[in-house]
Design a protein around this motif. Structure first.
Motif, PDB file in Angstrom:
ATOM      1  N   GLY A   1       0.834  -1.191   0.000  1.00 15.32           N
ATOM      2  CA  GLY A   1       0.000   0.000   0.000  1.00 15.32           C
ATOM      3  C   GLY A   1       0.872   1.245   0.000  1.00 15.32           C
ATOM      4  O   GLY A   1       2.074   1.178   0.260  1.00 15.32           O
TER       5      GLY A   1
ATOM      6  N   GLY B   1       0.537   3.933   1.918  1.00 20.15           N
ATOM      7  CA  GLY B   1       0.631   4.724   3.141  1.00 20.15           C
ATOM      8  C   GLY B   1      -0.304   5.921   3.090  1.00 20.15           C
ATOM      9  O   GLY B   1      -1.390   5.853   2.508  1.00 20.15           O
ATOM     10  N   THR B   2       0.114   7.029   3.697  1.00 26.17           N
ATOM     11  CA  THR B   2      -0.804   8.156   3.898  1.00 26.17           C
ATOM     12  C   THR B   2      -0.536   9.311   2.935  1.00 26.17           C
ATOM     13  O   THR B   2      -0.949  10.443   3.188  1.00 26.17           O
ATOM     14  CB  THR B   2      -0.706   8.681   5.352  1.00 26.17           C
ATOM     15  OG1 THR B   2       0.617   9.196   5.559  1.00 26.17           O
ATOM     16  CG2 THR B   2      -0.979   7.590   6.359  1.00 26.17           C
TER      17      THR B   2
ATOM     18  N   SER C   1      -1.845  10.073   0.235  1.00 29.15           N
ATOM     19  CA  SER C   1      -3.033  10.698  -0.367  1.00 29.15           C
ATOM     20  C   SER C   1      -3.539  11.862   0.478  1.00 29.15           C
ATOM     21  O   SER C   1      -4.193  12.768  -0.037  1.00 29.15           O
ATOM     22  CB  SER C   1      -4.139   9.673  -0.571  1.00 29.15           C
ATOM     23  OG  SER C   1      -4.707   9.284   0.662  1.00 29.15           O
ATOM     24  N   VAL C   2      -3.256  11.839   1.772  1.00 27.55           N
ATOM     25  CA  VAL C   2      -3.679  12.965   2.617  1.00 27.55           C
ATOM     26  C   VAL C   2      -2.964  14.240   2.154  1.00 27.55           C
ATOM     27  O   VAL C   2      -3.549  15.329   2.108  1.00 27.55           O
ATOM     28  CB  VAL C   2      -3.386  12.672   4.108  1.00 27.55           C
ATOM     29  CG1 VAL C   2      -3.823  13.840   4.976  1.00 27.55           C
ATOM     30  CG2 VAL C   2      -4.081  11.382   4.551  1.00 27.55           C
TER      31      VAL C   2
ATOM     32  N   ALA D   1      -9.630   2.310  -1.142  1.00 25.04           N
ATOM     33  CA  ALA D   1     -10.646   2.421  -0.086  1.00 25.04           C
ATOM     34  C   ALA D   1     -10.886   3.883   0.265  1.00 25.04           C
ATOM     35  O   ALA D   1      -9.946   4.676   0.346  1.00 25.04           O
ATOM     36  CB  ALA D   1     -10.207   1.653   1.158  1.00 25.04           C
TER      37      ALA D   1
ATOM     38  N   LEU E   1     -12.399   4.667   7.814  1.00 18.69           N
ATOM     39  CA  LEU E   1     -11.506   5.664   7.228  1.00 18.69           C
ATOM     40  C   LEU E   1     -11.994   7.063   7.583  1.00 18.69           C
ATOM     41  O   LEU E   1     -13.195   7.307   7.700  1.00 18.69           O
ATOM     42  CB  LEU E   1     -11.420   5.507   5.703  1.00 18.69           C
ATOM     43  CG  LEU E   1     -10.275   4.586   5.238  1.00 18.69           C
ATOM     44  CD1 LEU E   1     -10.578   3.142   5.583  1.00 18.69           C
ATOM     45  CD2 LEU E   1     -10.026   4.739   3.755  1.00 18.69           C
ATOM     46  N   THR E   2     -11.051   7.981   7.723  1.00 19.59           N
ATOM     47  CA  THR E   2     -11.407   9.328   8.172  1.00 19.59           C
ATOM     48  C   THR E   2     -12.033  10.168   7.070  1.00 19.59           C
ATOM     49  O   THR E   2     -12.724  11.143   7.357  1.00 19.59           O
ATOM     50  CB  THR E   2     -10.152  10.086   8.646  1.00 19.59           C
ATOM     51  OG1 THR E   2      -9.246  10.199   7.537  1.00 19.59           O
ATOM     52  CG2 THR E   2      -9.471   9.373   9.794  1.00 19.59           C
TER      53      THR E   2
ATOM     54  N   ALA F   1      -9.978  11.729   5.043  1.00 18.81           N
ATOM     55  CA  ALA F   1      -8.932  12.714   4.740  1.00 18.81           C
ATOM     56  C   ALA F   1      -8.183  12.386   3.456  1.00 18.81           C
ATOM     57  O   ALA F   1      -7.404  13.206   2.977  1.00 18.81           O
ATOM     58  CB  ALA F   1      -7.935  12.787   5.906  1.00 18.81           C
TER      59      ALA F   1
ATOM     60  N   ILE G   1      -7.793   9.055   0.057  1.00 15.42           N
ATOM     61  CA  ILE G   1      -8.149   7.729  -0.440  1.00 15.42           C
ATOM     62  C   ILE G   1      -6.976   6.792  -0.156  1.00 15.42           C
ATOM     63  O   ILE G   1      -5.818   7.163  -0.320  1.00 15.42           O
ATOM     64  CB  ILE G   1      -8.488   7.763  -1.952  1.00 15.42           C
ATOM     65  CG1 ILE G   1      -8.905   6.389  -2.457  1.00 15.42           C
ATOM     66  CG2 ILE G   1      -7.335   8.319  -2.784  1.00 15.42           C
ATOM     67  CD1 ILE G   1      -9.534   6.407  -3.856  1.00 15.42           C
ATOM     68  N   GLU G   2      -7.306   5.609   0.314  1.00 11.55           N
ATOM     69  CA  GLU G   2      -6.265   4.626   0.613  1.00 11.55           C
ATOM     70  C   GLU G   2      -6.007   3.803  -0.640  1.00 11.55           C
ATOM     71  O   GLU G   2      -6.922   3.229  -1.221  1.00 11.55           O
ATOM     72  CB  GLU G   2      -6.749   3.725   1.742  1.00 11.55           C
ATOM     73  CG  GLU G   2      -5.696   2.741   2.208  1.00 11.55           C
ATOM     74  CD  GLU G   2      -6.275   1.772   3.230  1.00 11.55           C
ATOM     75  OE1 GLU G   2      -7.491   1.839   3.496  1.00 11.55           O
ATOM     76  OE2 GLU G   2      -5.508   0.946   3.738  1.00 11.55           O
ATOM     77  N   LEU G   3      -4.758   3.755  -1.053  1.00 13.53           N
ATOM     78  CA  LEU G   3      -4.395   3.060  -2.279  1.00 13.53           C
ATOM     79  C   LEU G   3      -3.455   1.906  -1.969  1.00 13.53           C
ATOM     80  O   LEU G   3      -2.450   2.086  -1.287  1.00 13.53           O
ATOM     81  CB  LEU G   3      -3.695   4.019  -3.249  1.00 13.53           C
ATOM     82  CG  LEU G   3      -4.499   5.246  -3.674  1.00 13.53           C
ATOM     83  CD1 LEU G   3      -3.642   6.152  -4.559  1.00 13.53           C
ATOM     84  CD2 LEU G   3      -5.767   4.848  -4.397  1.00 13.53           C
TER      85      LEU G   3
ATOM     86  N   SER H   1       3.800  10.199   6.521  1.00  7.25           N
ATOM     87  CA  SER H   1       3.258  10.646   7.817  1.00  7.25           C
ATOM     88  C   SER H   1       4.198  11.661   8.458  1.00  7.25           C
ATOM     89  O   SER H   1       3.759  12.683   9.014  1.00  7.25           O
ATOM     90  CB  SER H   1       3.048   9.450   8.752  1.00  7.25           C
ATOM     91  OG  SER H   1       2.070   8.581   8.222  1.00  7.25           O
TER      92      SER H   1
ATOM     93  N   ARG I   1       4.000  14.974   6.585  1.00  7.59           N
ATOM     94  CA  ARG I   1       2.815  15.748   6.965  1.00  7.59           C
ATOM     95  C   ARG I   1       3.036  16.456   8.288  1.00  7.59           C
ATOM     96  O   ARG I   1       2.609  17.593   8.479  1.00  7.59           O
ATOM     97  CB  ARG I   1       1.596  14.823   7.080  1.00  7.59           C
ATOM     98  CG  ARG I   1       1.065  14.357   5.728  1.00  7.59           C
ATOM     99  CD  ARG I   1      -0.263  13.672   5.876  1.00  7.59           C
ATOM    100  NE  ARG I   1      -0.155  12.385   6.517  1.00  7.59           N
ATOM    101  CZ  ARG I   1      -0.931  11.953   7.504  1.00  7.59           C
ATOM    102  NH1 ARG I   1      -1.874  12.739   7.996  1.00  7.59           N
ATOM    103  NH2 ARG I   1      -0.761  10.769   8.022  1.00  7.59           N
TER     104      ARG I   1
END
Lengths: 364, 364
Positions: A64, A66-67, A69-70, A114, A157-158, A160, A162-164, A204, A207
Motif C-alpha cells: 500500500g 501509506g498516507t 493521499s492525505v 478504499a 476511514l477518516t 482525509a 483515499i487509501e491506495l 506521515s 505531513r
C-alpha cells in the motif's frame, strides 16, 4: 522515541507482531504441495513471496501507499493543483518495485482503493486522474491491470484521503532463479539508481513537518517549488530496469528499492558482509528539507528517507559497468556507488561518518 | 435512497467510477503478451481475474472485509468477548470465496492489515487471535499464507477498527477450463450452500441498525444471543467445496458467493435466462432481525443481505444431486434450490413475490 515514532509509526511494536505473523505464515508453507507447488523459503521476509508451481516460478506481493493521499488532498485544497495521477503512479510503484526485486517481471496488478465514503468519487477530476495514472503506471511496468476492489468504509476511514494499495503477481523468467540475496559476496559492487524524491515512504512524517510550518504545504523550498508539489513527485518505476537486466547476461545478486528504513534495507541479504557506499546520489531537495526541518542527524535521515537512493542492484564486480549501461539504456540514471566488503554485517557511508550495524534492521 | 445508501454506501456513484476503471484496466490486457500470457477476457467483471501463462491458468483477486472490524472492537468493549480470530476468518473468506468461484484452487493468500496507529497491536489478545484466525482460515482453504503488509496509517484511518484485506492467487486445475458463467443454460439447476449469517457484506448497515437500538450490540435476538455475537459469526469458507467439485466429474456452469447485492449477484453470467428459486434456505436469525429492524421489504432484504444463500453453484440438471452429495461429503449443507429457465434475465422467488430484472444488477 524517533521522529518517525512521534508521527505515529512505531516500528518496534509493528515488528513484534510481524514476527509472530511471519511464524504463522511460514507454518502454512506445506499447503502449496496440494497443487504440486513449493515455496522458496528464503523469500519469506524478502520483498515478495516466491513459489514454484507447474514449472513456473512466480512472485506475489501486496502493498500500500501509506498516507500520501492525505498530502494530495491537502495540496489540492491549498493550491488548486490535482496530483492524483501521480499519486496512482506512486501506489503502483510501491507494489511493482517490490515484486520485481526478486528478479521477476510483473504480469498482473490488482488495485485496492478504499474511501471513507463513496462520495469521494463524485469529484471526477480526482477520480479520473487517479484511474489514468494507475493505467499509465501499469503500462510503464509492463503489467496488465487485472481489476480490483474499491470499498467505501464509513467509520473505518477518516475521509482525509483515499487509501491506495494492491497486489502484483510476477514471473521469474524461465531459466532464471529468483533473486533472494543469497549470492551476495565480498567484492560485489553496489549500483544505485537515484530516486525522484520522497517516493512511497515517510508521508506521515512529511505531513507532520508541513503541519509545523506557517505556510504548510505551500512553503517554498530553496528552488522555489512548493513543499507539497515536491512531496507529490511520484516514485520512479523500476520494472523496466529489472526487465532489461533479466534480459541481459547479468545475474543480479540482490535487488531492492530503498523505502522504509532507508539504507538499512540494504542489509536484507543473509550474508554477513559490509556494504560500503563511497559515491552518494544527490539528495533530493525535498528530502534535505525534511531531514533538516525535523532535526535529524545524517544517520537518522539515511535510515528514514531514501536520501536519493531509489533502487540498488548488487552485482558481481565484472557486471557493474554493464549494469550501469543497461540502466542508462533503459532510461534511468545509474552509477556504481560502493562495494561489498568482508566483515560483520553493516552499511556505512564513510564520507558522512554513518555506520549501521546489522542489529538495526529489525524488520522482516 | 436505499437503507444501504443512508449508511454511507452509495453503489450508484461507486459503480460509475468502477465502469471507467474497468475500461482502463481492459485497455492494458495486451501487456500479458510480453510474458507469453493472455487473459480470459470474460473474467473481467467476474469474481476473479483469470489469465494463462506458461501453460497454467491462474486467477487473482484482491478483496477486503469492509467495516466489520468496527463491530468486533465495539463488541469487545461492551461484552469483553474478543472475536478477532473469527474476524480474520471472515477476511480470508472474503478473498478466497471469490477466487475459487472461477473454478480454481487457492495457492497463496497475502494479507493487508491497516491500522490508524501501530499501537493497535499492543493488545496482544486481539493481535494474536487475529493471526491465529488468519492462519486457520488459510489452512481450511488449502492456501499458503505468503506474507503481506501491515501499515500504520495515521490520519487516514480513524482507529475505530483494523482494516483487513488481501489477495489470493489460485490455480485452475490442469485440464479444467475456468468457470465464467458462459455455459449457463435453461434446464440447469441451482444448488445452494447456506450461509452462517451476515458473512462479509452489510456491516455498515448492521452498525447503523445497532446504533439505533437502546441496548446496541447487546440487544438480544429471539434466541437470546446478543446481536453483536451473531453479527460476528464468520463466513463459511467454500474452497473445500469447490476443490471437491473440481476433483469430481461435475463441470459447474457458474459458481458465486452471495455477498453485496444479495441475490442480484446470481445474474452475473452473460446468458439471458431466468433464475427461479423454489426452495429457500432458512433465514439466519440475525439477518431476519436486521431486515425487519431496518424496515426492508423482502425484495430489498434479498438484494442487500444473503438471507441464508451463502454460495450458489449452477450445474447441469444431471449433475444437481451429485453436486449436493459432493458438498455434503465435504462437510457442507446443500440442496437444490431452483432452476434456470428460458426468458429475459431475472432472479425470482415466487413464494415471496420477488422478481429482479437484469437491469437491477449494475455492478461489475
Amino acid at each position: 522515541m524517533s521522529q518517525y515514532e512521534k508521527a505515529g509509526v512505531d516500528y518496534s511494536v509493528l515488528d513484534r507482531v510481524k514476527r509472530a505473523a511471519v511464524e504463522r505464515a511460514a507454518a502454512t508453507a506445506g499447503l502449496l504441495g496440494a497443487s504440486g507447488g513449493r515455496e522458496f523459503t528464503a523469500s519469506r521476509g524478502a520483498t515478495a513471496y516466491v513459489f514454484e508451481v507447474g514449472g513456473l516460478t512466480l512472485a506475489t506481493v501486496t502493498e500500500g501507499l501509506g498516507t500520501k493521499s492525505v498530502i494530495a488532498e491537502q495540496y489540492l485544497q491549498v493550491s488548486g493543483e490535482s496530483r492524483f495521477a501521480d499519486l496512482a503512479v506512486d501506489a503502483v510503484a510501491s507494489i511493482v518495485n517490490d515484486v520485481v526485486s526478486v528478479g521477476a517481471n510483473p504480469l498482473v496488478v490488482t488495485a485496492y482503493f478504499a474511501t471513507g465514503d463513496a462520495a469521494w468519487y463524485n469529484d471526477e477530476r480526482k477520480s479520473l486522474e487517479l484511474l489514468a495514472g494507475w493505467q499509465r503506471a501499469c503500462e510503464q511496468s509492463g503489467a496488465t491491470w487485472g481489476g480490483g476492489e474499491s470499498p467505501a468504509l464509513p467509520g473505518l476511514l477518516t475521509g482525509a484521503g483515499i487509501e491506495l494499495g494492491g497486489n502484483a503477481l510476477a514471473l521469474v523468467p524461465p531459466g532464471r532463479r529468483p533473486v533472494l540475496g543469497n549470492e551476495v559476496r565480498p567484492g560485489d559492487r553496489i549500483v544505485v539508481l537515484p530516486s525522484s524524491g520522497l517516493h512511497t515512504n515517510g508521508a506521515s512524517l512529511a505531513r507532520r513537518v508541513a503541519d509545523g510550518l506557517s505556510e504548510g504545504l505551500l512553503t517554498p523550498l530553496p528552488s522555489g517549488r512548493a513543499l507539497g508539489a515536491a512531496l507529490l513527485d511520484p516514485s520512479v518505476l523500476y520494472p523496466a530496469f529489472v526487465r532489461a537486466l533479466l534480459d541481459s547476461p547479468v545475474e543480479p545478486h540482490f535487488l531492492n528499492p530503498i523505502t522504509g528504513h532507508g539504507l538499512l534495507k540494504m542489509m536484507r541479504p543473509a550474508a554477513d558482509v559490509r556494504y560500503v557506499l563511497d559515491v552518494l546520489p544527490d539528495v533530493p531537495e525535498v528530502l534535505g528539507f525534511l531531514a533538516s526541518s525535523s532535526g535529524m542527524s545524517p544517520a537518522e535521515a539515511y535510515a528514514t528517507f531514501n536520501m536519493g537512493f531509489g533502487y540498488v542492484a548488487v552485482v558481481a564486480a565484472a557486471d557493474a559497468d554493464r549494469t550501469v549501461d543497461i540502466a542508462r539504456a533503459a532510461g534511468y540514471e545509474a552509477f556504481v556507488a560502493g562495494e561489498v566488503v568482508a566483515g560483520d554485517k553493516s552499511v556505512s557511508v564513510p564520507s558522512l561518518g554513518i555506520a549501521y550495524g546489522g542489529e538495526e534492521l529489525r524488520i522482516s
